[in-house]
Enzyme design. Structure first.
Site, PDB file in Angstrom:
ATOM      1  N   ASP A   7      42.330  38.304  37.357  1.00  0.00           N
ATOM      2  CA  ASP A   7      41.095  37.744  37.919  1.00  0.00           C
ATOM      3  C   ASP A   7      41.047  36.234  37.671  1.00  0.00           C
ATOM      4  OD1 ASP A   7      39.853  40.438  38.557  1.00  0.00           O
ATOM      5  OD2 ASP A   7      40.118  40.620  36.393  1.00  0.00           O
ATOM      6  N   TYR A   9      52.467  47.059  32.929  1.00  0.00           N
ATOM      7  CA  TYR A   9      51.542  47.829  32.083  1.00  0.00           C
ATOM      8  C   TYR A   9      52.386  48.838  31.300  1.00  0.00           C
ATOM      9  CZ  TYR A   9      48.532  45.928  35.734  1.00  0.00           C
ATOM     10  OH  TYR A   9      47.920  45.074  36.619  1.00  0.00           O
ATOM     11  N   GLN A  18      50.813  29.250  33.450  1.00  0.00           N
ATOM     12  CA  GLN A  18      51.278  29.749  34.747  1.00  0.00           C
ATOM     13  C   GLN A  18      52.544  29.048  35.256  1.00  0.00           C
ATOM     14  OE1 GLN A  18      47.538  29.642  36.948  1.00  0.00           O
ATOM     15  NE2 GLN A  18      47.536  31.879  37.022  1.00  0.00           N
ATOM     16  N   ARG A  33      53.423  42.811  38.066  1.00  0.00           N
ATOM     17  CA  ARG A  33      52.329  43.784  38.078  1.00  0.00           C
ATOM     18  C   ARG A  33      51.092  43.153  38.741  1.00  0.00           C
ATOM     19  NH1 ARG A  33      50.418  43.387  31.682  1.00  0.00           N
ATOM     20  NH2 ARG A  33      48.600  42.089  32.134  1.00  0.00           N
ATOM     21  N   GLY A  34      50.026  43.947  38.860  1.00  0.00           N
ATOM     22  CA  GLY A  34      48.721  43.413  39.261  1.00  0.00           C
ATOM     23  C   GLY A  34      48.745  42.704  40.591  1.00  0.00           C
ATOM     24  N   GLU A  35      48.261  41.472  40.594  1.00  0.00           N
ATOM     25  CA  GLU A  35      48.144  40.736  41.859  1.00  0.00           C
ATOM     26  C   GLU A  35      48.886  39.396  41.837  1.00  0.00           C
ATOM     27  OE1 GLU A  35      44.430  40.900  43.892  1.00  0.00           O
ATOM     28  OE2 GLU A  35      44.625  38.866  44.695  1.00  0.00           O
ATOM     29  N   ASP A  36      48.566  38.558  40.865  1.00  0.00           N
ATOM     30  CA  ASP A  36      49.106  37.199  40.927  1.00  0.00           C
ATOM     31  C   ASP A  36      50.610  37.153  40.638  1.00  0.00           C
ATOM     32  OD1 ASP A  36      48.544  34.368  41.375  1.00  0.00           O
ATOM     33  OD2 ASP A  36      49.087  34.121  39.276  1.00  0.00           O
ATOM     34  N   SER A  37      51.078  37.905  39.631  1.00  0.00           N
ATOM     35  CA  SER A  37      52.528  37.886  39.355  1.00  0.00           C
ATOM     36  C   SER A  37      53.288  38.540  40.508  1.00  0.00           C
ATOM     37  CB  SER A  37      52.848  38.569  38.022  1.00  0.00           C
ATOM     38  OG  SER A  37      52.404  39.902  37.996  1.00  0.00           O
TER      39      SER A  37
END
Ligand code: TRH
Length: 400
Positions: A35, A217, A279, A295-299
């Site tokens: 986020d 994760y 970053q 994972r997730g969104e940004d990576s």
């Protein structure tokens, strides 16, 4: 680990900048780093590339500090890189003095403070109000991108801004300097050697080794994969930034943990424990690796810009709501891969997300095709346009 200056990504190209646009971004950290990771990247681009005056309200300065170590978690208000940062105490707090910006971005459906919304309604000219949604590669995204909805009580309109992987969506974030920074890193043996020295304390591995970065994760498939790397024919050098999977990797090597900067080996597998960096430092890790687990969104997005094969551990949602998103991303990414390579990639991604066991040999036998596709896909994705640029253009069209 310090970032080599030649390859850092700092959005400072302010060609066509509009310094008169003020923008407030509200970010509630649900968990992890995605986020604030997305909001911070967007803020830096809007300020650095578009010349906007940006302020971020964020409710978790500790998560933020992991991505930006110079942040002071004790301060209610501070300015870094020209961006004002407010420690946001949800739900009512909206800064010391309520000053409504020209463009108001609520990230990922977080609720704006009611007093702020009331002030938006009182403003002489209503601000451009955007809800920045989560990224999905699904087809419906293009239909919903830029749809708006009137406020039930105030004369305000909220527009839904959808990131996406295809035409007609808001795209994903990409700094103007990113490709040049990656090329500089890749083309400089000295920079890469310095990176390896700073990150691992060791020189770069032999050319024949496969370098893998692992950001994930907790994952029940990790032991099987580590075994395959240990027992496989080729050398695997595993780079593990500190995080939720670090404990499992250490236990595989028979240790409760591996200290940052230390490495350990079994068979053909050598693992290095890395510090969690800022970053730009994370981009360098992706560029230093042959294959990236993200994972997730940004990576997930950064791995695509790194233009190397990657494996996505998608953020798990209730009722397996994430699985259609996984398949939608595969549909884009694997669209022009030869069928056997596309099938192997799909099998591997699904296994890494809970369906079956990952088969490394099966994945590796398609490496040439996967390498080619990764570079091609980065080009295709660029065609959708950078999210910050797309958002700035839309907002400016509304402010005219
Ligand atoms: O951390 P994530 O899992 O974040 C999220 C959140 O869980 C969020 O609630 C959820 O909705 C979203 O995923 C889908 O993964 P993500 O998005 O990749 O964010 C990680 C950030 O951390 C990204 O900006 C890269 C950064 N990073 C560093 O800056 N340095 C590092 O060393 C590493 C490993 C990551």
């Amino acid at each position: 680990m310090s970032s080599a200056p030649v390859s850092s990504v700092h959005p400072t190209d302010t060609t066509h900048a509009s310094t008169d646009i003020a923008c407030d971004i509200f970010c509630a950290v649900i968990d992890n780093f995605g986020d604030i990771g997305v909001c911070w990247r967007l803020a830096r681009q809007l300020a650095g590339e578009h010349g906007w005056q940006v302020r971020i309200f964020v409710d978790d300065l500790h998560a933020f500090q992991k991505l930006y170590p110079a942040l002071d978690t004790a301060r209610a208000r501070q300015t870094v890189d020209g961006i004002a940062i407010e420690h946001w105490h949800e739900p009512t707090h909206a800064g010391e003095t309520i000053e409504v910006a020209d463009v108001v971005i609520e990230a990922f459906g977080c609720e704006l403070p009611p007093v702020y919304v009331a002030a938006m309604a009182r403003r002489e000219r209503a601000p451009v109000w955007l809800n920045l949604e989560y990224l999905s590669g699904e087809d419906w995204v293009a239909d919903f991108h830029l749809r708006s909805s009137p406020h039930p009580r105030y004369p305000l309109v909220k527009t839904f801004f959808f990131p996406g992987l295809g035409a007609g969506t808001g795209g994903v974030l990409k700094e103007r300097t990113l490709d040049a920074a990656r090329a500089a890193f890749e083309n400089s043996p000295d920079t890469r050697a310095e990176w390896w020295h700073n990150a691992t304390g060791a020189p770069p591995p032999d050319a024949g080794a496969t370098v893998v970065s692992l950001f994930a994760y907790e994952n029940p498939a990790v032991d099987s994969l580590l075994e395959q790397w240990r027992d496989g024919a080729g050398q695997v050098v595993l780079l593990v930034p500190q995080g939720r999977i670090s404990g499992a990797v250490a236990r595989f090597f028979g240790a409760p943990s591996i200290a940052v900067g230390q490495h350990t080996s079994l068979g053909n597998l050598r693992a290095h424990a890395l510090a969690f960096t800022d970053q730009p430092g994370y981009d360098q890790l992706l560029w230093a690796s042959d294959i990236n687990f993200v994972r997730g969104e940004d990576s997930f997005v950064r791995a695509q810009w790194a233009a190397r094969p990657f494996v996505w551990h998608i953020y798990p949602q209730a009722d397996d709501a994430h699985l259609p998103k996984l398949d939608a991303a595969l549909a884009h990414y694997a669209a022009t891969l030869p069928a056997p390579a596309a099938a192997a990639l799909s099998r591997f991604w699904h296994a890494w997300n809970g369906a079956g066991q990952p088969d490394w040999a099966d994945f590796q036998q398609h490496r040439a095709a996967l390498d080619t596709r990764a570079a091609q896909w980065a080009q295709e994705l660029s065609g959708v346009g950078d999210l910050a640029g797309n958002l700035a253009e839309f907002a400016k069209s509304q402010l005219k």
